[in-house]
Design an enzyme around this catalytic site. Sequence first.
Site, PDB file in Angstrom:
ATOM      1  N   ASP A  59      60.578 -34.934 -89.467  1.00  0.00           N
ATOM      2  CA  ASP A  59      62.001 -35.339 -89.997  1.00  0.00           C
ATOM      3  C   ASP A  59      62.039 -35.567 -91.232  1.00  0.00           C
ATOM      4  O   ASP A  59      61.186 -35.990 -91.998  1.00  0.00           O
ATOM      5  CB  ASP A  59      62.233 -36.480 -88.916  1.00  0.00           C
ATOM      6  CG  ASP A  59      61.179 -37.781 -89.087  1.00  0.00           C
ATOM      7  OD1 ASP A  59      60.237 -37.407 -89.573  1.00  0.00           O
ATOM      8  OD2 ASP A  59      61.655 -38.945 -88.842  1.00  0.00           O
ATOM      9  N   GLU A  88      59.505 -39.660 -87.240  1.00  0.00           N
ATOM     10  CA  GLU A  88      58.703 -40.696 -87.692  1.00  0.00           C
ATOM     11  C   GLU A  88      59.473 -41.751 -88.409  1.00  0.00           C
ATOM     12  O   GLU A  88      59.052 -42.999 -88.502  1.00  0.00           O
ATOM     13  CB  GLU A  88      57.661 -39.871 -88.736  1.00  0.00           C
ATOM     14  CG  GLU A  88      56.488 -41.055 -89.096  1.00  0.00           C
ATOM     15  CD  GLU A  88      56.841 -41.740 -90.184  1.00  0.00           C
ATOM     16  OE1 GLU A  88      56.567 -43.102 -90.564  1.00  0.00           O
ATOM     17  OE2 GLU A  88      57.819 -41.370 -91.350  1.00  0.00           O
ATOM     18  N   ARG A 125      40.846 -46.602 -96.041  1.00  0.00           N
ATOM     19  CA  ARG A 125      40.111 -47.668 -95.870  1.00  0.00           C
ATOM     20  C   ARG A 125      39.914 -47.644 -94.368  1.00  0.00           C
ATOM     21  O   ARG A 125      40.822 -47.176 -93.507  1.00  0.00           O
ATOM     22  CB  ARG A 125      40.819 -48.855 -96.319  1.00  0.00           C
ATOM     23  CG  ARG A 125      42.165 -49.152 -95.591  1.00  0.00           C
ATOM     24  CD  ARG A 125      42.967 -50.570 -96.012  1.00  0.00           C
ATOM     25  NE  ARG A 125      42.272 -51.528 -95.821  1.00  0.00           N
ATOM     26  CZ  ARG A 125      41.499 -52.338 -96.666  1.00  0.00           C
ATOM     27  NH1 ARG A 125      41.445 -51.903 -98.133  1.00  0.00           N
ATOM     28  NH2 ARG A 125      40.710 -53.521 -96.332  1.00  0.00           N
TER      29      ARG A 125
END
Length: 391
Positions: free
Chosen positions: A81, A139, A178
């Site tokens: 999107d 999203e 991470r």
Amino acid sequence: MKKDSLKSEIEAVYPRMVELRRQFHQFPELSFKEEKTSMQVASILKDLGLDVRTGVGGNGVVAILEGTLPGRTVALRADMDALPIQDEKTCDYRSQVDGVMHACGHDAHMASLLGVAQILQQRKEEIRGRIVFLFQHAEEQIPGGAAQMIRAGALDGVDAVYGVHLWTPLPRGVVGIREGTLMAAADSFQIQVTGKGGHGGLPHQAVDAVVTASHLVVNLQTIVSRQLDPLKSGVISVGKLQGGESFNVIAESAVLTGTVRTFDPEIRSDIQRQIGKVAEQTCQMFGAQCDYRYQWGYPAVVNHPAEACQVAEVARWMLGKDQVWEISPMMAGEDFAYYLQERPGAFCFVGAGNEQKDFVYPHHHPRFDLDEEAMKISAELMIHTALAALK
């Protein structure tokens, strides 16, 4: 798969990736409206010979590559999107849709993953297990497409899931990742203040909703600065304040909306309660009424240690150890979090900034653009990570 051999294959596919990325960029679609985009993606995947499902949880597309040997199942995800932003760039592939723009790199995410699908499909005889390609809608807008696709079975049978975000704050050639918490939970709220309208010259006969709301904006900041443990993180940002119709009329109502970003679930719940308390008390102080609504958004993105370590190891092997950075948690939100709540996996950032090419504008900026060369790194990282996970 040998490093040099794969690089050659990516170089061969790269012009097509650029072509697709620019097509997507010119014709963006907003969250929950990605009909043409998903149709184009599905058509390309079908032409590659993959098993394709459309309409998954909405506009989601799922494609499955079956290896020749049995094994694990790994999912790779790209989002589709765009954002309600006017494209202010000057380039041949500028958005042709007024007020809509791929200002976060989702166009390049799709193009990269389509390139990955093409290369892996050509090597399916070498693949042990299955690779699932998730092309996700929505999203950018709560409740997000990830949860909808999961409910529709997008992760059925999947053992691990990975995602890559091209990221201009990092220079091209760098991978940032991470273990543990990577991105924040992202919620939103709305507070409507109702007072008593009146003449601008007779404030004592009115209850000024604008003044009340203005104090409320300031008071909300004390939640983080004075009620939150300084060693823990949280953000409350009021992004919009509307009230009043005329310069000489005291406003009867005002509405403010904002966002909350947190890492810790307890802090998240506490801030939600505290906003309501501060809003109610501030409105009472001025004699106004308060209507408070809180919308729970995406949870925090929390990488699984083993999978994050695997991505980092692959990236160091590809790029060298100095090019893989352990980045600090960031307050941006991502609904990839839902996948990680369901399956082991990891989300990472591939640098796509380049000062020499003027790719320096932040995500969600009207002049956002990225170094398309970063798509090569993204594709290579996804392929090596998927193959390593299958083993």
